[in-house]
Design a protein around this motif. Structure first.
Motif, PDB file in Angstrom:
ATOM      1  N   THR A 121       0.842  -1.197   0.000  1.00 38.38           N
ATOM      2  CA  THR A 121       0.000   0.000   0.000  1.00 38.38           C
ATOM      3  C   THR A 121       0.874   1.243   0.000  1.00 38.38           C
ATOM      4  N   ARG A 122       0.578   2.173  -0.875  1.00 38.54           N
ATOM      5  CA  ARG A 122       1.374   3.412  -0.951  1.00 38.54           C
ATOM      6  C   ARG A 122       0.435   4.615  -0.915  1.00 38.54           C
ATOM      7  N   VAL A 123       0.964   5.740  -0.508  1.00 44.53           N
ATOM      8  CA  VAL A 123       0.173   6.960  -0.498  1.00 44.53           C
ATOM      9  C   VAL A 123       0.572   7.784  -1.726  1.00 44.53           C
ATOM     10  N   VAL A 124      -0.407   8.254  -2.441  1.00 46.04           N
ATOM     11  CA  VAL A 124      -0.172   9.080  -3.630  1.00 46.04           C
ATOM     12  C   VAL A 124      -0.458  10.533  -3.267  1.00 46.04           C
ATOM     13  N   LYS A 125       0.540  11.384  -3.442  1.00 42.74           N
ATOM     14  CA  LYS A 125       0.399  12.795  -3.060  1.00 42.74           C
ATOM     15  C   LYS A 125       0.772  13.702  -4.230  1.00 42.74           C
ATOM     16  N   GLN A 126      -0.003  14.755  -4.386  1.00 40.25           N
ATOM     17  CA  GLN A 126       0.411  15.834  -5.278  1.00 40.25           C
ATOM     18  C   GLN A 126       0.970  16.932  -4.385  1.00 40.25           C
ATOM     19  N   PHE A 127       2.291  16.969  -4.274  1.00 43.48           N
ATOM     20  CA  PHE A 127       2.928  17.933  -3.376  1.00 43.48           C
ATOM     21  C   PHE A 127       2.500  19.353  -3.756  1.00 43.48           C
ATOM     22  N   ILE A 128       2.313  20.175  -2.745  1.00 47.53           N
ATOM     23  CA  ILE A 128       1.893  21.564  -2.970  1.00 47.53           C
ATOM     24  C   ILE A 128       3.015  22.330  -3.669  1.00 47.53           C
TER      25      ILE A 128
END
Length: 525
Positions: A194-201
């Motif tokens: 399981t991974r977290v997908v982030k669109q960094f600010i």
């Protein structure tokens, strides 16, 4: 008796004729013989002026990677040549600024990795380049192991290239070994984790990454960054982070050997013509559609571009006023306008110009006036054979990488639009102290071009002097990076700043004590 008198004269004449023939015969075979390309290489004769040394097109270079020392430029002879060099080609003074990217004494080897950072880059070649370098710095900040970034295959250009097709992967990993741990692929046991997908600010600083993003390690072993462009602040970061960005961009992230070799071969072929301009003529379909700029286009062409913009979902702005856009200096110069600009600056019609661009929208119909002024317009396709370009030709980012190399090595670089490539090349040339980089003042130029079109002014010395004065301090001299525009707030404030990779001073360029101080922003652009 008369016959006998004539005999010596006849013999003497024959001896003289024989002597003259002998001298001519010896002179003919002692002259230097030029080797002409074989019939197999006739393609070069069709593409390139035959006044150049034919052997120069066959010569191979052995370029390990983009050099810090420029390839030699043929000298301009005579007093007029010296005046031309001073006026048109002489690089601006570096004012004693030299690259300084070594870490500070407090810099340590990477801390123990907290997890893995996956990166999906986005955009064209130069947008991905800057994003990759930022993600190196982000990986350092959050104590991550960086997995070799995945390149954008879904953008407008539909390029299927992988990282190792464009960049020297092994060199990249080894060069940054003391900064960040980098691996090619996730460990097998984590592929399905399981991974977290982030669109960094966008334009985030240390607090955001050290607190909000680093806290994700408590729950996840893998963080995936869904975008990479402009995710790190331009300013107010620790010196070692800024220097790491420069080491990544200007030292570690070099092109693959085959791209480097082909790029250097194109440079050598351009060099055979003498000093040359690399013109980033951003007049391709995607740029015009994205920017909404339609000046000098037909109604049919304008409608085609509007339709493209409307149908590309990730281009957020759909309704654009082309006249307002152009009046603000936000449109690329047209090929016709570039020709007027170069003529006004004083570049003669014999100037070799390398067109660093993809397919020009409208083709020859829009290039005719520029070509009339400057017949020696060269490109990858004119300098190299179909066979030489074949490995790169179906990959937009690889073709752009060739343009990047020729642009970096040019005597003068001029972008018609200040987009991602223009900023990347300008910053790299500033870092290397390489040649002139002329940044057109598009807003002022459009005003003059409109007057010219209306017949209010004419081409000549007056217009030339005006344009030269406008650009006297826009030649790429060292200066500190510009901060935000006064009065802007929130994201607009960050957006108004000069990009880090467009001008890495003061973070990665240091001045020797014997030189004068850098110019202020108000003094030079």
């Amino acid at each position: 008796m008369k016959k006998r008198k004539w005999i010596p004269l006849v013999v003497l004449r024959k001896l003289l004729i024989a002597a003259i023939c002998s001298i001519a015969f010896v002179a003919l075979f002692s002259a230097r013989v030029h080797i002409v390309p074989s019939s197999k290489d006739q393609r070069f004769n069709d593409k390139i002026s035959t006044t150049q040394d034919p052997q120069s097109w066959m010569r191979e270079l052995a370029p390990p990677h983009l050099s810090k020392a420029p390839l030699p430029t043929p000298k301009l002879s005579g007093s007029k040549g010296n005046l031309d060099y001073q006026k048109l080609w002489k690089p601006p003074s570096n004012r004693g600024f030299l690259p300084c990217t070594n870490p500070t004494p407090n810099y340590t080897t990477p801390a123990e990795s907290q997890g893995y950072l996956l990166v999906h880059t986005n955009g064209g070649l130069n947008q991905m380049r800057s994003g990759i370098c930022d993600m190196v710095a982000v990986a350092r900040i959050i104590n991550a192991t960086l997995v070799i970034p995945e390149l954008d295959k879904r953008s407008f250009w539909q390029d299927t290239s992988n990282f190792s097709d464009i960049f020297d992967e092994e060199y990249f990993m080894n060069s940054l070994a003391n900064d960040v741990k980098i691996i090619k692929k996730l460990p097998k046991e984590l592929v399905n984790a399981t991974r977290v997908v982030k669109q960094f600010i966008s334009w985030s600083g240390m607090d955001y990454y050290e607190n909000e993003i680093a806290s994700l390690w408590e729950d996840y072993q893998v963080i995936r960054a869904s975008k990479s462009d402009s995710r790190l602040a331009n300013n107010n970061l620790p010196p070692d982070i800024q220097k790491l960005r420069c080491r990544a961009c200007y030292e570690a992230l070099r092109f693959s050997p085959r791209i480097e070799q082909m790029g250097k071969l194109l440079v050598e072929r351009m060099r055979s013509f003498g000093p040359y301009i690399a013109l980033h003529l951003r007049y391709e379909k995607d740029m015009l559609a994205f920017s909404g700029c339609t000046h000098d286009l037909s109604p049919v062409e304008a409608e085609e571009l509007r339709s493209i913009r409307e149908n590309i979902s990730y281009w957020k702005i759909k309704e654009i006023d082309p006249i307002e856009q152009r009046s603000k200096g936000l449109c690329p110069l047209t090929p016709k306008e570039v020709g007027i600009f170069l003529t006004a600056l004083g570049y003669p019609s014999t100037t070799p110009i390398y067109i660093a661009a993809g397919e020009i929208y409208g083709g020859e119909s829009h290039m005719a006036e520029l070509r009339f002024r400057y017949p020696l317009l060269m490109s990858k396709e004119k300098l190299a054979s179909i066979e030489e370009l074949e490995p790169f030709s179906n990959h937009a980012s690889q073709m752009a990488a060739l343009d990047y190399i020729v642009s970096i090595e040019s005597d003068v670089f001029i972008p018609s639009y200040s987009g991602n490539m223009a900023k990347a090349v300008e910053g790299h040339r500033r870092f290397l102290g390489r040649g002139r980089t002329i940044s057109p003042d598009k807003k002022a130029l459009v005003h003059l071009f409109d007057k010219l079109e209306q017949g209010i002014i004419t081409e000549g010395k007056k217009l030339s002097n005006r344009i030269i004065d406008l650009h006297r301090r826009r030649l790429g001299s060292p200066r500190k990076r510009k901060g935000p525009i006064s009065g802007t707030k929130h994201m607009d404030r960050f957006r108004s700043e000069e990009a880090f990779y467009a001008n890495p001073l003061p973070d990665c360029l240091c001045r020797t004590e014997t030189e004068p101080p850098p110019l202020n922003v108000s003094q030079i652009v």
